[in-house]
Design a protein around this motif. Structure first.
Motif, PDB file in Angstrom:
ATOM      1  N   ASP A 107      10.530   7.903  -5.561  1.00 47.50           N
ATOM      2  CA  ASP A 107      10.994   9.027  -4.755  1.00 47.50           C
ATOM      3  C   ASP A 107      10.536   8.864  -3.306  1.00 47.50           C
ATOM      4  OD1 ASP A 107      12.286  11.425  -4.169  1.00 47.50           O
ATOM      5  OD2 ASP A 107      10.510  12.628  -4.600  1.00 47.50           O
ATOM      6  N   ALA A 108      10.801   7.676  -2.764  1.00 46.27           N
ATOM      7  CA  ALA A 108      10.391   7.343  -1.404  1.00 46.27           C
ATOM      8  C   ALA A 108      11.572   6.695  -0.679  1.00 46.27           C
ATOM      9  CB  ALA A 108       9.210   6.375  -1.429  1.00 46.27           C
ATOM     10  N   SER A 109      11.614   6.861   0.614  1.00 50.52           N
ATOM     11  CA  SER A 109      12.669   6.229   1.402  1.00 50.52           C
ATOM     12  C   SER A 109      12.250   4.806   1.754  1.00 50.52           C
ATOM     13  CB  SER A 109      12.913   7.018   2.691  1.00 50.52           C
ATOM     14  OG  SER A 109      11.811   6.858   3.571  1.00 50.52           O
ATOM     15  N   PRO A 110      13.224   3.943   2.058  1.00 45.71           N
ATOM     16  CA  PRO A 110      12.856   2.601   2.521  1.00 45.71           C
ATOM     17  C   PRO A 110      11.976   2.663   3.775  1.00 45.71           C
ATOM     18  CG  PRO A 110      15.192   2.682   1.990  1.00 45.71           C
ATOM     19  CD  PRO A 110      14.667   4.094   1.905  1.00 45.71           C
ATOM     20  N   PRO A 121       0.807  -1.229   0.000  1.00 48.36           N
ATOM     21  CA  PRO A 121       0.000   0.000   0.000  1.00 48.36           C
ATOM     22  C   PRO A 121       0.843   1.283   0.000  1.00 48.36           C
ATOM     23  CG  PRO A 121      -0.874  -1.581   1.575  1.00 48.36           C
ATOM     24  CD  PRO A 121       0.443  -2.131   1.091  1.00 48.36           C
ATOM     25  N   ALA A 122       2.001   1.253   0.647  1.00 43.99           N
ATOM     26  CA  ALA A 122       2.864   2.440   0.643  1.00 43.99           C
ATOM     27  C   ALA A 122       3.396   2.705  -0.761  1.00 43.99           C
ATOM     28  CB  ALA A 122       4.016   2.258   1.630  1.00 43.99           C
ATOM     29  N   ALA A 123       3.741   1.641  -1.491  1.00 48.52           N
ATOM     30  CA  ALA A 123       4.201   1.796  -2.874  1.00 48.52           C
ATOM     31  C   ALA A 123       3.070   2.329  -3.743  1.00 48.52           C
ATOM     32  CB  ALA A 123       4.719   0.461  -3.415  1.00 48.52           C
ATOM     33  N   ARG A 124       1.865   1.822  -3.530  1.00 47.35           N
ATOM     34  CA  ARG A 124       0.711   2.294  -4.299  1.00 47.35           C
ATOM     35  C   ARG A 124       0.481   3.782  -4.044  1.00 47.35           C
ATOM     36  NH1 ARG A 124      -3.311  -0.270  -1.993  1.00 47.35           N
ATOM     37  NH2 ARG A 124      -2.818  -2.202  -3.070  1.00 47.35           N
ATOM     38  N   ALA A 125       0.548   4.203  -2.780  1.00 47.31           N
ATOM     39  CA  ALA A 125       0.340   5.614  -2.445  1.00 47.31           C
ATOM     40  C   ALA A 125       1.420   6.492  -3.076  1.00 47.31           C
ATOM     41  CB  ALA A 125       0.325   5.789  -0.926  1.00 47.31           C
ATOM     42  N   ARG A 143       7.345   9.600   6.598  1.00 48.61           N
ATOM     43  CA  ARG A 143       8.264  10.221   5.642  1.00 48.61           C
ATOM     44  C   ARG A 143       9.167  11.193   6.400  1.00 48.61           C
ATOM     45  NH1 ARG A 143       8.364  10.692   0.015  1.00 48.61           N
ATOM     46  NH2 ARG A 143       9.142  12.678  -0.742  1.00 48.61           N
ATOM     47  N   ALA A 144      10.468  11.121   6.131  1.00 51.95           N
ATOM     48  CA  ALA A 144      11.444  11.938   6.830  1.00 51.95           C
ATOM     49  C   ALA A 144      11.378  13.395   6.407  1.00 51.95           C
ATOM     50  CB  ALA A 144      12.853  11.398   6.602  1.00 51.95           C
ATOM     51  N   THR A 145      10.981  13.662   5.174  1.00 52.52           N
ATOM     52  CA  THR A 145      10.910  15.029   4.683  1.00 52.52           C
ATOM     53  C   THR A 145       9.448  15.438   4.566  1.00 52.52           C
ATOM     54  OG1 THR A 145      10.966  14.249   2.406  1.00 52.52           O
ATOM     55  CG2 THR A 145      13.076  14.837   3.396  1.00 52.52           C
ATOM     56  N   PRO A 146       9.174  16.719   4.600  1.00 48.31           N
ATOM     57  CA  PRO A 146       7.779  17.139   4.467  1.00 48.31           C
ATOM     58  C   PRO A 146       7.207  16.723   3.118  1.00 48.31           C
ATOM     59  CG  PRO A 146       9.263  19.044   4.562  1.00 48.31           C
ATOM     60  CD  PRO A 146      10.099  17.804   4.718  1.00 48.31           C
TER      61      PRO A 146
END
Length: 121
Positions: free
Chosen positions: A70-73, A20-24, A81-84
């Motif tokens: 463009d996502a962190s592990p 689901p995180a990959a889908r988002a 998410r580490a960045t805003p």
């Protein structure tokens, strides 16, 4: 006594977070499953299973997935998410994602084309 979770159960739980995180993240960029699968070098059906949480990607595939989306592990594994979050439009994020996939020659050609246009803001 605390119940010990099996390695199989842990893999299932992790796959349930990553899918689901990959889908988002893919939706945030305005990409299709087929586009992401092509960038990853895997079959569309395999990527679809990954997004549904039915399989866990290998470490190299997870690394490529993070780059494409463009996502962190951490983000893909269910952490915040580490960045805003981006404030760019979906179309702009999609463009950035596509440009990141280009080789240096094509990026320079695109910049040359853009510099020929007249932009009014």
């Amino acid at each position: 006594m605390q119940e010990v979770t099996s390695a199989h159960e842990l893999r299932k739980q992790l796959a349930a977070f990553i899918g689901p995180a990959a889908r988002a993240a893919r939706s945030r960029l305005g990409l299709t499953q087929a586009e992401v699968a092509r960038h990853l070098g895997i079959a569309h059906t395999v990527y679809s299973r990954l997004e549904r949480g039915k399989m866990l990607p290998s470490v190299p595939t997870l690394h490529r997935l993070c780059a494409v989306l463009d996502a962190s592990p951490n983000e893909l594994m269910g952490h915040t998410r580490a960045t805003p979050p981006d404030t760019d439009s979906p179309a702009r994020r999609h463009l950035f994602c596509r440009v990141r996939q280009l080789d240096e020659t094509r990026v320079r050609a695109m910049l040359a084309l853009l510099s020929l246009g007249t932009f009014h803001e």
